[in-house]
Design a protein around this motif. Sequence first.
Motif, short mmCIF file in Angstrom:
data_model
loop_
_atom_site.label_atom_id
_atom_site.label_comp_id
_atom_site.label_asym_id
_atom_site.label_seq_id
_atom_site.Cartn_x
_atom_site.Cartn_y
_atom_site.Cartn_z
N LEU A 166 2.11 -4.67 5.76
CA LEU A 166 0.89 -4.56 4.95
C LEU A 166 0.94 -5.50 3.77
N ASP A 167 -0.15 -6.23 3.61
CA ASP A 167 -0.39 -6.97 2.37
C ASP A 167 -1.48 -6.18 1.65
N ALA A 168 -1.07 -5.41 0.65
CA ALA A 168 -2.01 -4.45 0.05
C ALA A 168 -3.15 -5.15 -0.70
N GLU A 169 -2.90 -6.35 -1.18
CA GLU A 169 -3.97 -7.04 -1.91
C GLU A 169 -5.15 -7.40 -1.01
N ARG A 170 -4.85 -7.66 0.25
CA ARG A 170 -5.94 -8.06 1.14
C ARG A 170 -6.72 -6.87 1.66
N CYS A 171 -6.20 -5.68 1.45
CA CYS A 171 -6.85 -4.48 1.99
C CYS A 171 -8.19 -4.25 1.31
N ILE A 172 -9.20 -3.96 2.10
CA ILE A 172 -10.50 -3.63 1.51
C ILE A 172 -10.77 -2.13 1.59
N ASN A 173 -9.73 -1.37 1.87
CA ASN A 173 -9.83 0.09 1.84
C ASN A 173 -10.89 0.67 2.76
N CYS A 174 -11.01 0.09 3.91
CA CYS A 174 -12.03 0.59 4.83
C CYS A 174 -11.58 1.87 5.53
N THR A 175 -10.30 2.21 5.42
CA THR A 175 -9.69 3.39 6.05
C THR A 175 -9.72 3.41 7.57
N ARG A 176 -9.98 2.27 8.18
CA ARG A 176 -9.90 2.27 9.64
C ARG A 176 -8.49 2.64 10.11
N CYS A 177 -7.49 2.10 9.43
CA CYS A 177 -6.11 2.34 9.88
C CYS A 177 -5.72 3.81 9.72
N THR A 178 -6.10 4.39 8.59
CA THR A 178 -5.72 5.79 8.39
C THR A 178 -6.50 6.69 9.34
N LYS A 198 -6.54 0.31 -7.20
CA LYS A 198 -5.10 0.22 -6.91
C LYS A 198 -4.76 0.83 -5.56
N ASN A 199 -5.75 1.36 -4.86
CA ASN A 199 -5.35 2.11 -3.67
C ASN A 199 -5.13 1.23 -2.45
N HIS A 200 -4.31 1.73 -1.58
CA HIS A 200 -4.02 1.03 -0.32
C HIS A 200 -3.37 2.03 0.63
N PRO A 201 -3.35 1.72 1.91
CA PRO A 201 -2.73 2.66 2.85
C PRO A 201 -1.21 2.65 2.71
N MET A 202 -0.61 3.74 3.06
CA MET A 202 0.83 3.87 2.93
C MET A 202 1.30 5.03 3.80
N THR A 203 2.58 5.04 4.09
CA THR A 203 3.16 6.20 4.77
C THR A 203 3.59 7.20 3.70
N ALA A 204 3.87 8.40 4.12
CA ALA A 204 4.43 9.39 3.19
C ALA A 204 5.81 8.88 2.78
N PRO A 205 6.28 9.27 1.58
CA PRO A 205 7.57 8.77 1.11
C PRO A 205 8.67 9.02 2.14
N GLY A 206 9.41 7.97 2.42
CA GLY A 206 10.53 8.11 3.35
C GLY A 206 10.13 8.09 4.81
N GLU A 207 8.86 8.03 5.08
CA GLU A 207 8.42 8.02 6.47
C GLU A 207 8.20 6.58 6.94
N THR A 208 8.32 6.40 8.24
CA THR A 208 8.14 5.08 8.83
C THR A 208 6.92 5.11 9.74
N PHE A 209 6.18 4.06 9.70
CA PHE A 209 5.01 3.95 10.59
C PHE A 209 5.49 3.48 11.96
N ASP A 210 6.01 4.45 12.72
CA ASP A 210 6.57 4.07 14.02
C ASP A 210 5.74 4.64 15.17
N ASP A 211 4.51 4.95 14.89
CA ASP A 211 3.55 5.33 15.91
C ASP A 211 3.66 4.34 17.08
N ALA A 212 3.72 4.87 18.30
CA ALA A 212 3.88 3.99 19.47
C ALA A 212 2.70 3.02 19.61
N TYR A 213 1.62 3.30 18.88
CA TYR A 213 0.43 2.45 18.94
C TYR A 213 0.15 1.78 17.59
N SER A 214 1.19 1.66 16.79
CA SER A 214 0.97 1.25 15.40
C SER A 214 0.21 -0.07 15.28
#
Lengths: 570, 466
Positions: A166-178, A198-214
Amino acid sequence: MPTLTIDGKTYEFEPGDKVLQFCLDHGVEVPHFCYHPALSVPANCRQCLVKAGTPMMDRETREPVLDDDGNPKINYFPKLMPSCALDATEGMVVHTQQDSEEVAEAQADNLEIMLVNHPLDCPICDQAGQCPLQIQAYKYGPEGSRFEFEKVHKPKRIQLGPNVVLDAERCINCTRCTRFTAEVTETHQLTIINRGDKNHPMTAPGETFDDAYSMCTTDICPVGALTEDYFRFKARVWEMSKTPSVSDFGGKGINVDLWVRNNEVLRITPRENLEVNEYWMPDAARLVYSTYNENRASGPMVAGRPTDWDAAFDAAADALRQSGAVLVFGSAFGTVEDNYLLGKLAAAVGAETPRYIARHDEGSGDGWLISDDPAPNTQGVERLGFSAVDAAMIGAQVEAADTVVVFQDDPVAAGVLDAAALEGKTVILFPTHTTNETLPLADVVLPVAMSVETIGTFVNEDGRAQMLRPAKMIRTANRSLMMSMGVGQGRPDRVGTPFDRWHDESKKVDCQPGWASIPAIAERLGRPMHYKTPRAVMAEAAEGHAALAGATHEAMGLLGVALETEAEPA
Amino acid sequence: MADTLLTGESKAGDWRSYERVILPPVKDLHQIDVYEQNGGYSALKAVVRDGKFDPKGLTDEVKASGLRGRGGAGFSTGLKWSFMPPVDPEKPRYLACNGDESEPGTFKDRQIFEYNPHLMIEGIALACYAMTIKTCYLYIRGEYWEYVDHVQKAVNDAYAKGYLGKNILGTDFSTDLVVQAGAGAYICGEETSLLNSVEGKRAYPRIKPPFPAQKGLWSMPTTINNVETLADVPLIVNRGASWFAGIGSEKHPGPVLYGISGHVNRPGVYEYPTGMKITDLLEVAGGARGGKKIKAVIPGGSSTPPLRWETAVDCTMDAETLREAGSSMGTAGLAFLDETVDMVSWTRRIAHFYHHESCGQCTPCRDGTGWMEKLLARIDSGEGYTRDLDLLLDLCDQMEGRTVCALADAAAWPVRWGIKRFRDEFEAKCKATSFQGADLATAGDGASGTPALVDGDKTLTPGGTP
Ligand SMILES: Cc1cc2nc3c(=O)[nH]c(=O)nc-3n(C[C@H](O)[C@H](O)[C@H](O)COP(=O)(O)O)c2cc1C
Ligand code: SF4
Ligand code: SF4
Ligand code: SF4
Ligand code: FES
């Protein structure tokens, strides 16, 4: 049917249609970012604003009130409406940016604000060239920006998981990913954190985005905020050609686009097919991209030594001619066309119908796009009447044969054969990779084209016949392949992108599709196969096999065709 | 009726002898037995046990009282209740009581939590009865953690006495009240955002339609009311709709908690009828601090447009009059600003708040609020240009009415009306715009007739920073 008017033109609609989707379906472009047809509608980007109204109704008569010219008077909504969330209703009047200055201005305003904190990394951004923000800012944005301050800075490189950055600066916060992780895969691995600019998508602390369809999030991300780790900074999109085809990853027959530069597949993305994979594909099916480029078996060999194709075909034909019993392995990785011709070759040399090594492993898939069957064309070979290798009998069958033909498979690696079993037999192998474990035991090696280099058909596990298109060139010039790639008889460097180096022989694999190499052998055996193209092969196969009825290239087109008959148990 | 409501005449009647009903002067009223001794829960008994009203009758009574929401929008409460769809036994229905109170200048609900929580609890039970609701979520601003405990205790006592829970007062009416601490952001008070927060989600406002009455909590019919709104309901039941309707302003009646802050001698929460003159409220709050002159009033929380004192002296505190004056009643949280206040700094501070609190969901608010704050900070520090004022007004246009919720409007109004009403102060802090039309926007009420090419020897480009 009820009607609505968009920019002065009247259309019929189905109740329940949303205005934005309706516009897009009818060729009226309305800029948008957050809307995605497979996801819920948050209407948060505010880009798709239109002016809309409904006919004024007389309270008593319940009839529309007419103006002096006899046209219904329109009650416009007091605010511009996000068309993505707007239900079409009877008599509704919609003005898009094409028709309304007010709407065009509002859309330009929105883009101005959207770009206020946007880094405009376009020169180094992987999305550049296919970026909805770039394209829509160009078409509908303001001429300049009035923003004269330092932009908000955010993290530029967050490794969300093994495959997505993720490049958080480029995010337009459309929430498609979430929304994707919440609604499609339901792993809920992503959420928006922080507030405001300041908002952007993120995983929960300590979690990895390892969704098989990530990596699906990188497809739907309308900007270059989410990128595929394997593809980051590899190529500009305009340097690659993009070929619509079908993945050879498993039995689902996922529709894909193959992105190729200099005869290397650099990237694979899902191609929309609502009957098969909708808009999605698993990460694993993308990461096979390197298998098309690396460790490829290239150039024919006889008795362990490289040779030319004619000599190799001669050797194969000699072996078959001189052989007593021949055992033929077809392949659930090969196309229907190739397997069909292989069946004809088997018949020509008096062998039984080819067998194939079944790979289906109950429960190994995920019940969605990762199939229990790692092979893409099990249904195709079944429908040709091939039966699966029976582990209990195969030893005796090999034992009885003098020559073993293995088309596009690896029986040693599959545990079906071993060196001892093949001792003293002539082995004719059509490998795709040098890592093929049967290769050291082969006497005649005829490298075969992979799914990305050929024309052909896979029948997926749901009985859908779908067509492969060649995305990269092989070394041998072949008229059918050339025609299919749009080269015709002209120079190959005229197609693809201006950045492709088609003449770069080192990136071309010296292999042949089965529908070229099998007839070459048959010809030498005095049993010529007269087909101009794989299309003709498929037409004949479909004609001759009830289970393949209707599976012609014409019928398959880009989205494939559902076959009606079940495969007959062979 | 006069052509204008801006008469300066109080609509609050004999307010000097007004007797408080929401926060009556009774010691320890927060204790359930004290509350009961003072007639508490009699409205609930009358309705639920003695059948004074059936659900529809109670809704009609509230409608007839003229009660308008005290959470900011001032919508008719009885009408809102009547939007709930007919009862479907298959579908749960919810009430959400909004105690998120975070708008700067608003601090009245906390008084109810602290001094008269049972009035609100009784109101909640009555509202649940009126709408046939079995569960209410009471959402209390997270920073009010002391009140969360305090109110929870009151709720426990109400349960223990059979005013909440199963078979209330021995009838077959049951309703539960769940106290929930807020998630710690201003936006949680926006009604649909509050619903997401109650559901455990990120507090992003939802788009409407669908409205909460159709699809609210967990997609079920839901009504959201402010704490003070619901606290008014037992009073209406006990004393009658016409009593309520007769208090204060005709179209916006009832007792109301005025939260008075700013440069006054005795800031605080004062209960009076609606329709109070702003000047009377200044008197109530002990007059201007240090004998200074008041120059502006924010009548209803930080998002309501500031009024110049010259206008405010003619205003009474009710929705109609304030709308005519170019502001709004909001939460009735008045801030009096005296002559020492720099309106630019004030506006900048308000803009900072909305920038900080934008949830970031929609583009115009997410990035527009920040841009606004930056422009105002530049002007405030003396580095701004007069053209920045026009740009700010333009930004207000770009934000207002184009977002998911009203926070963007709340952010734009103080800026728009601050500039419109105090433009002299803003311009005084600006450097002259270098030349006319330097702003890309056409200079409507804008470019302030400055001579071309001033500002030292810097090279100037249209629309760019020198
Ligand atoms: C940004 C924003 C914040 C709000 N915060 C509150 C709040 O803290 N408390 C409140 O009662 N209403 C708040 N509201 C108003 C609510 O959305 C809603 O109108 C109100 O709770 C309805 O109750 P009422 O009809 O009783 O006034 C807010 C609205 C917005 C747009
Ligand atoms: S996301 Fe689009 S607009 Fe943004 S830097 Fe990348 S290409 Fe440019
Ligand atoms: S990362 Fe991309 S998809 Fe996700 S919210 Fe940002 S812009 Fe949208
Ligand atoms: S207007 Fe602001 S606070 Fe409201 S939803 Fe949009 S970004 Fe969030
Ligand atoms: S597409 Fe409609 S608001 Fe984003």
